[in-house]
Design an enzyme around this catalytic site. Structure first.
Site, PDB file in Angstrom:
ATOM      1  N   SER A   1      66.260  66.519  26.004  1.00 40.13           N
ATOM      2  CA  SER A   1      64.894  66.603  26.507  1.00 40.13           C
ATOM      3  C   SER A   1      64.859  66.233  27.991  1.00 40.13           C
ATOM      4  O   SER A   1      65.575  66.832  28.784  1.00 40.13           O
ATOM      5  CB  SER A   1      63.974  65.712  25.668  1.00 40.13           C
ATOM      6  OG  SER A   1      62.626  66.006  25.918  1.00 40.13           O
TER       7      SER A   1
ATOM      8  N   HIS B   1      61.942  70.169  18.356  1.00 42.79           N
ATOM      9  CA  HIS B   1      62.383  69.292  19.437  1.00 42.79           C
ATOM     10  C   HIS B   1      62.822  67.929  18.889  1.00 42.79           C
ATOM     11  O   HIS B   1      62.160  67.337  18.038  1.00 42.79           O
ATOM     12  CB  HIS B   1      61.241  69.108  20.432  1.00 42.79           C
ATOM     13  CG  HIS B   1      61.659  68.533  21.743  1.00 42.79           C
ATOM     14  ND1 HIS B   1      62.307  69.286  22.699  1.00 42.79           N
ATOM     15  CD2 HIS B   1      61.540  67.282  22.253  1.00 42.79           C
ATOM     16  CE1 HIS B   1      62.546  68.522  23.753  1.00 42.79           C
ATOM     17  NE2 HIS B   1      62.100  67.306  23.504  1.00 42.79           N
TER      18      HIS B   1
ATOM     19  N   ASP C   1      61.159  74.743  18.984  1.00 42.35           N
ATOM     20  CA  ASP C   1      60.841  73.891  20.123  1.00 42.35           C
ATOM     21  C   ASP C   1      59.896  74.623  21.068  1.00 42.35           C
ATOM     22  O   ASP C   1      60.103  75.799  21.392  1.00 42.35           O
ATOM     23  CB  ASP C   1      62.133  73.530  20.859  1.00 42.35           C
ATOM     24  CG  ASP C   1      61.947  72.465  21.926  1.00 42.35           C
ATOM     25  OD1 ASP C   1      60.805  72.053  22.192  1.00 42.35           O
ATOM     26  OD2 ASP C   1      62.975  72.050  22.506  1.00 42.35           O
TER      27      ASP C   1
END
Length: 329
Positions: free
Chosen positions: A172, A297, A270
């Protein structure tokens, strides 16, 4: 030196509006920023010390990188090895604003990654926005490599670690950091020798833009498919970027044509999927991408389903193959 001595966790207090004024920015349940600049973070994930089960075969300890800025790192070292190990320098996720190298989910995942991939892992606890907006985290990442360069002849690093095989890794926001740190170091690669950044491993890296992508519109705010919503993504960028910048800022974008071996791990559900796929286009010779079906995610650290666990096992195998130059993915 335990992690509890290196971290400070704040909890959200509903009464603080009386002290610090109204809330001016917020990601619900995670962070609040008040008018006077005061910042509160919730304890989303427990922080844990550097202990691990003996049967895992990984030693763990914490070390300061810079006491002035309170940047530190957690080291994971496989105990039974007959050769020098590659080093993964890892940057945690959290929208640049929350997260810690001592979060239990990262502690467990990186210990497992170290054992499975036979690598040393150095998990960096970098400075967080909005108190320290970008590029502070990038600067911390570069400083970690220079810290290693100064210690390349120390007994620990000289005996156990192959510093000519460093990989910058992150998930991320940490994937964004790993990517931009690699770009900054590439310009001074000769000055780092004998240290060498061999590649980057970007797990659902956080990039953005003002125009919406198909995956952003498809997933948007569906928390059942992805823990990261579009609204939260926008809020993280607002908190992390320099004052006045929008999502067209260079920090939101991947650096093109870096000519560095890169593995990009993409989650199908995601909100960031399209941006991650786009960064791979045109650089197929050096960038390998893998799309993991049916997961969202941060599945590898926060997913509890059987699919998330099985897919995490698959991803760890892909990372292992990428590091050790096994058969192409």
């Amino acid at each position: 030196m335990g992690a509890t001595t290196l971290t400070h966790v704040m909890t959200i207090d509903p009464n603080n509006t009386n002290i610090h004024g109204p809330v001016v920015d917020e990601v619900e349940g995670l962070i609040r920023v008040y008018k006077d600049g005061h910042v509160e973070r919730s304890q989303l994930v427990p922080c844990v010390g550097p202990s691990l089960p003996l049967e895992l075969g990984v030693a763990c300890s914490d070390v300061y990188i810079d006491k002035l800025t309170n940047v530190w790192a957690r080291l994971y070292i496989p105990v039974d090895t007959n050769s020098k190990l590659p080093l993964l320098v890892y940057f945690h996720g959290g929208g640049f604003c929350v997260g810690s190298a001592s979060w239990s989910c990262y502690h467990e995942f990186l210990a497992r990654l170290s054992a499975s991939s036979r690598c040393m892992v150095m998990s960096v606890n970098y400075r967080l926005a909005p108190e320290n907006p970008l590029p502070a985290a990038y600067e911390d990442g570069v400083n970690v490599i220079h810290w290693l360069e100064k210690r390349r002849n120390d007994s620990l690093w000289a005996k156990l670690c192959d510093l000519s095989r460093i990989f910058l890794v992150g998930d991320s926001a940490g994937g964004n950091i790993a990517h931009h740190v690699a770009a900054r170091l590439a310009a001074a690669a000769d000055d780092l020798k004998p240290l060498k950044i061999e590649g980057t491993i970007l797990i659902q890296p956080f990039f953005g833009g003002e125009a919406r992508t198909e995956s952003e519109l498809r997933v948007e705010n569906n928390t059942k498919s992805s823990i990261l919503t579009l609204a939260a993504s926008d809020a993280w960028w607002k908190l992390a970027l320099p004052r006045g910048a929008d999502r067209e800022h260079q920090y939101c974008k991947p650096v093109k044509k870096m000519a560095m071996r890169t593995l990009v791990c993409v989650a199908e559900m995601d909100v960031l999927m399209d941006r991650e796929m786009e960064m791979c286009d045109g650089d197929e010779e050096v960038i390998k991408r893998v799309v993991y079906k049916g997961v969202g995610h941060a599945f590898q650290i926060l997913g509890k389903s059987q699919l998330a666990q099985t897919t995490t096992d698959e991803m760890v195998c892909h990372i292992d193959s990428f590091i050790h130059h096994y058969d192409p993915l």
